[in-house]
Motif scaffolding. Structure first.
Motif, mmCIF file in Angstrom:
data_model
loop_
_atom_site.group_PDB
_atom_site.id
_atom_site.type_symbol
_atom_site.label_atom_id
_atom_site.label_comp_id
_atom_site.label_asym_id
_atom_site.label_seq_id
_atom_site.Cartn_x
_atom_site.Cartn_y
_atom_site.Cartn_z
ATOM 1 N N ARG A 172 0.635 -1.218 0.077
ATOM 2 C CA ARG A 172 0.039 -0.006 -0.011
ATOM 3 C C ARG A 172 0.811 1.053 0.017
ATOM 4 O O ARG A 172 1.785 1.160 0.716
ATOM 5 C CB ARG A 172 -1.019 0.148 1.457
ATOM 6 C CG ARG A 172 -1.956 -1.095 1.123
ATOM 7 C CD ARG A 172 -2.870 -1.020 2.338
ATOM 8 N NE ARG A 172 -3.784 -1.977 2.522
ATOM 9 C CZ ARG A 172 -3.950 -3.081 3.014
ATOM 10 N NH1 ARG A 172 -2.815 -3.585 3.541
ATOM 11 N NH2 ARG A 172 -4.858 -3.918 2.894
ATOM 12 N N ARG A 189 -0.340 2.082 -5.668
ATOM 13 C CA ARG A 189 -1.482 1.608 -5.077
ATOM 14 C C ARG A 189 -1.526 2.809 -3.868
ATOM 15 O O ARG A 189 -0.535 3.087 -3.138
ATOM 16 C CB ARG A 189 -1.296 0.293 -4.296
ATOM 17 C CG ARG A 189 -1.339 -0.709 -5.486
ATOM 18 C CD ARG A 189 -1.455 -2.164 -4.796
ATOM 19 N NE ARG A 189 -1.747 -2.994 -5.764
ATOM 20 C CZ ARG A 189 -2.876 -3.529 -6.073
ATOM 21 N NH1 ARG A 189 -4.047 -3.041 -5.579
ATOM 22 N NH2 ARG A 189 -3.216 -4.347 -7.102
ATOM 23 N N THR A 190 -2.980 3.014 -3.624
ATOM 24 C CA THR A 190 -3.324 4.041 -2.498
ATOM 25 C C THR A 190 -3.156 3.099 -1.030
ATOM 26 O O THR A 190 -3.024 1.958 -1.215
ATOM 27 C CB THR A 190 -4.847 4.444 -2.684
ATOM 28 O OG1 THR A 190 -5.753 3.390 -2.466
ATOM 29 C CG2 THR A 190 -4.804 5.178 -4.151
ATOM 30 N N TYR A 191 -3.358 3.831 -0.104
ATOM 31 C CA TYR A 191 -3.293 3.072 1.381
ATOM 32 C C TYR A 191 -4.750 2.434 1.461
ATOM 33 O O TYR A 191 -4.767 1.696 2.245
ATOM 34 C CB TYR A 191 -3.354 3.974 2.277
ATOM 35 C CG TYR A 191 -2.155 4.506 2.705
ATOM 36 C CD1 TYR A 191 -1.085 3.863 3.490
ATOM 37 C CD2 TYR A 191 -1.254 5.664 1.766
ATOM 38 C CE1 TYR A 191 0.436 4.246 3.619
ATOM 39 C CE2 TYR A 191 -0.019 5.963 2.125
ATOM 40 C CZ TYR A 191 0.816 5.113 2.901
ATOM 41 O OH TYR A 191 2.199 5.614 3.216
ATOM 42 N N ARG A 192 -5.703 2.684 0.502
ATOM 43 C CA ARG A 192 -6.821 1.769 0.565
ATOM 44 C C ARG A 192 -6.606 0.619 -0.478
ATOM 45 O O ARG A 192 -7.689 -0.329 -0.661
ATOM 46 C CB ARG A 192 -7.858 2.528 0.072
ATOM 47 C CG ARG A 192 -8.396 3.659 0.878
ATOM 48 C CD ARG A 192 -9.860 4.281 0.455
ATOM 49 N NE ARG A 192 -10.138 5.449 1.512
ATOM 50 C CZ ARG A 192 -11.006 6.100 1.460
ATOM 51 N NH1 ARG A 192 -11.860 5.862 0.227
ATOM 52 N NH2 ARG A 192 -11.375 6.984 2.124
ATOM 53 N N ASN A 193 -5.494 0.347 -0.840
ATOM 54 C CA ASN A 193 -5.113 -0.931 -1.784
ATOM 55 C C ASN A 193 -5.803 -0.696 -3.242
ATOM 56 O O ASN A 193 -6.049 -1.659 -3.793
ATOM 57 C CB ASN A 193 -5.255 -2.103 -1.089
ATOM 58 C CG ASN A 193 -4.314 -3.076 -1.443
ATOM 59 O OD1 ASN A 193 -3.185 -2.986 -2.032
ATOM 60 N ND2 ASN A 193 -4.736 -4.389 -1.401
ATOM 61 N N GLY A 270 -2.763 -7.395 -3.024
ATOM 62 C CA GLY A 270 -3.156 -6.583 -4.185
ATOM 63 C C GLY A 270 -3.695 -7.374 -5.363
ATOM 64 O O GLY A 270 -3.956 -6.947 -6.541
#
Length: 393
Positions: A172, A189-193, A270
């Motif tokens: 993430r 990828r964001t921290y929200r995956n 992911g």
């Protein structure tokens, strides 16, 4: 000695977690159920607890134990654990701050032994590994991201770069930035995956967006390594190394993790999948695969020795290793609280079984020896490791 501790008929291993919503409020339930079953065979009582539920006056804690007979988790009081297996993941520095006080008190309680202390962040791990002459050639060029000027400089010198958060896991918050014929491309990828892919016509626009993407978090800037299979999908190798029943480091297993199509990381969280390492590498590198695998094994066993020298006691590590198109082997990361999903997905289940058994064999070893732990020269005290663990967020 408090009577609650003295009356404990069986030695106890407390799995320390950060509570999650639901009842019971514990993560990794399947893993902990299997730990409980293994513990029973070894004469160890395994329970799951949060350090916030400790009654210090009576030296006891609210915990959850899995009953195979009842087929459910049961909540009850336990004496303070003889051994602590830390599986607590802190999402923010604030969440760690809320746990720091009880953690320090537990670590300084006579009769309580932690199997290991969580590593600090990726930059700290990088600096420790760079001290070792044998590992240094296998570590990609890395710097601490200080500002937009660093990104601009790396793009001028390298044409591309990789950003990853100092703290965090599961791929993430990572970002690959590269120059393109029409400007620049950022994929990650964001921290929200969630996968992201953006194109920018100008460098100022890229830097403005990147500043928002990384805002409020400490980041590393690293040489981008092309670690892809023939079909272009990203892959890396997860090596799980653990202390065994003799207190020695052993290689539990090696698995290849292939990322989802279009992803810059190979993390299973992911959307990736795991494969057996030897046939995968043989298909890509032919006869050179045997030498590559041996290098991977050597590195995987060297990393914990080096980190333990500078950090203090560790129980297990997930060492992530990359192999580029030329067959060069690179150390990507080391995680002191590794997952086990890579090995559970493989046909051969021996590594998956050993991954669960080894922490309890090591706990039994620590409790059997009971001697004071002599930290290696220059290593941190347990309280120092806990104080500094917030750096890993």
């Amino acid at each position: 000695m408090n009577t609650n501790r003295a009356r404990a008929s069986a030695r106890t291993v407390g799995v320390m977690v950060c509570p999650v919503p639901g009842e019971p409020p514990i993560p990794e339930k399947q893993f902990f159920r299997r730990l409980s079953s293994v513990g029973e065979k070894l004469g160890l009582t395994v329970f799951v607890f949060s350090p916030h539920r400790i009654d210090w006056q009576r030296e006891r804690v609210v915990g959850y134990a899995y009953s195979a007979t009842a087929g459910r988790w049961q909540k009850k009081w336990f004496p303070l654990p003889d051994a602590v297996y830390d599986r607590c993941f802190y999402s923010t520095p604030q969440s760690f701050a809320a746990f720091r006080k009880p953690l320090l008190r537990l670590a300084n309680t006579p009769g309580v032994r932690f199997l290991g202390y969580g590593l600090k962040g990726k930059w700290n791990v990088h600096q420790m590994l760079m001290r070792d002459e044998r590992l240094r050639p296998h570590i990609p060029k890395t710097e601490l991201l200080e500002g937009a000027d660093d990104i601009e400089r790396w793009l001028e010198e390298e044409g591309e770069l990789f950003l990853k958060p100092h703290g965090g896991s599961h791929g993430r918050g990572v970002l690959h930035i590269a120059a393109s014929p029409r400007g620049y491309v950022a994929i990650g990828r964001t921290y929200r995956n969630e996968q992201v892919r953006y194109s920018f016509r100008s460098l100022p626009k890229l830097l403005e967006w990147t500043a928002k993407f990384t805002a409020g978090r400490k980041y590393l800037i690293q040489r981008f390594l092309r670690l892809t299979a023939d079909d272009g999908t990203a892959f890396d190798i997860r090596a799980l190394v653990q202390k065994n029943g003799k207190g020695r480091w052993s290689l539990t297993g090696i698995a290849v993790r292939q990322g989802a199509p279009g992803s810059v990381t190979s993390n299973l969280h992911g959307g990736g999948h795991a494969e057996e390492a030897e046939p995968f590498l043989r298909k890509l590198y032919g006869k050179a695969a045997a030498d590559i695998l041996q290098t991977v094994r050597d590195i995987a066993l060297r990393v914990p020795e080096v980190l333990e020298t500078h950090h203090g006691r560790l129980a297990e590590l997930g060492v992530d290793i990359g192999v580029d198109a030329e067959g060069r082997v690179w150390v990507l990361e080391a995680n002191s609280k590794p997952g086990r999903s890579s090995f559970a997905a493989l046909p051969d289940k021996q590594a998956s079984r050993d991954a669960i058994v080894n922490p309890l064999l090591y706990a039994k070893y620590l409790l059997d020896t009971r001697g004071p732990y002599a930290a290696p020269p220059g290593s941190m005290k347990s309280t120092d490791a806990i104080h500094d663990a917030s750096d890993a967020i």
